[in-house]
Design a protein around this motif. Structure first.
Motif, PDB file in Angstrom:
ATOM      1  N   TYR A 248       0.820  -1.207   0.000  1.00 31.10           N
ATOM      2  CA  TYR A 248       0.000   0.000   0.000  1.00 31.10           C
ATOM      3  C   TYR A 248       0.860   1.266   0.000  1.00 31.10           C
ATOM      4  N   GLU A 249       1.931   1.265   0.787  1.00 33.86           N
ATOM      5  CA  GLU A 249       2.773   2.465   0.876  1.00 33.86           C
ATOM      6  C   GLU A 249       3.360   2.830  -0.483  1.00 33.86           C
TER       7      GLU A 249
ATOM      8  N   GLN B 260      -7.065  10.185  -5.293  1.00 30.41           N
ATOM      9  CA  GLN B 260      -6.861   8.862  -4.692  1.00 30.41           C
ATOM     10  C   GLN B 260      -8.175   8.125  -4.430  1.00 30.41           C
TER      11      GLN B 260
ATOM     12  N   GLN C 227      -4.315   3.811 -10.111  1.00 29.71           N
ATOM     13  CA  GLN C 227      -3.842   3.259  -8.848  1.00 29.71           C
ATOM     14  C   GLN C 227      -3.732   1.735  -8.920  1.00 29.71           C
TER      15      GLN C 227
ATOM     16  N   LYS D 253       0.135   3.947  -2.921  1.00 31.48           N
ATOM     17  CA  LYS D 253      -0.499   5.246  -2.652  1.00 31.48           C
ATOM     18  C   LYS D 253       0.234   6.405  -3.324  1.00 31.48           C
TER      19      LYS D 253
END
Length: 195
Positions: free
Chosen positions: A37-38, A50, A127, A41
């Motif tokens: 996730y880091e 986002q 994303q 994002k």
């Protein structure tokens, strides 16, 4: 941003990578999910909106909820993956814009349904692409798919209607024993114009 990645890194992320739906039985731990996730994002999105939201499906109970919404051709391979990521988009993503885009009032852009849907789907797809690149960067294989009943998935996992599914991504440490050769790609001359 002036150094090209080493050839091995580029090959892991691009050249040697394939959409894979066969995995060994190694689990993907919580630390790896957080790393995933880091990295994800950091994807660029319009207005820094986002809109993507992620549900990581790992437990037998959650997989049992996912199974009925999958197409018959995708069910077995999806359930066999150590981890499935449901990527959805938040239909109220714009409510976070005062925090994500401070100092700019963009509320007028997100009044009508079509601009909300268009921005939500497009930016969540960006994303999702970053999620695949992030997974490959961490040594995971990824198998994206849209072979599922989106309305049924949304009813099961997002019953309040706010989140809307975009894709399911099978993740794990790939079993490459039966990996297919990459399909043909268009040549530079067929896909690119330099003006």
């Amino acid at each position: 941003m002036t150094t090209t990645l080493a050839a091995g890194a580029l090959d892991q992320i691009f050249g040697g990578a394939r959409s894979n739906h066969r995995f060994d039985d190694r689990a993907i731990g919580d630390d790896t999910l957080r790393q995933l996730y880091e990295l994800t994002k950091l994807a660029p999105t319009g207005f820094n909106a986002q809109p993507a939201r992620y549900v990581f499906v790992r437990s037998a109970e959650a997989k049992a909820r996912l199974a009925p919404v999958l197409s018959s051709s995708n069910r077995d391979k999806t359930l066999a993956a150590p981890l499935n990521a449901i990527v959805a988009w938040d239909s109220r993503f714009f409510e976070h814009l005062p925090q994500l885009l401070p100092g700019r009032d963009v509320a007028a852009y997100f009044v009508e349904e079509e601009p909300i849907r268009s921005a939500g789907v497009f930016n969540a797809a960006l994303q999702a692409a970053f999620l695949i690149v992030a997974a490959r960067s961490l040594g995971l294989d990824a198998g994206p798919m849209t072979g599922f009943n989106a309305a049924a998935l949304d009813r099961e996992f997002f019953p309040d209607g706010r989140l809307r599914s975009l894709l399911v991504l099978n993740l794990g440490y790939g079993d490459r024993s039966e990996i297919r050769e990459r399909g043909p790609r268009l040549a530079f001359e067929d896909a690119v114009r330099v003006l």
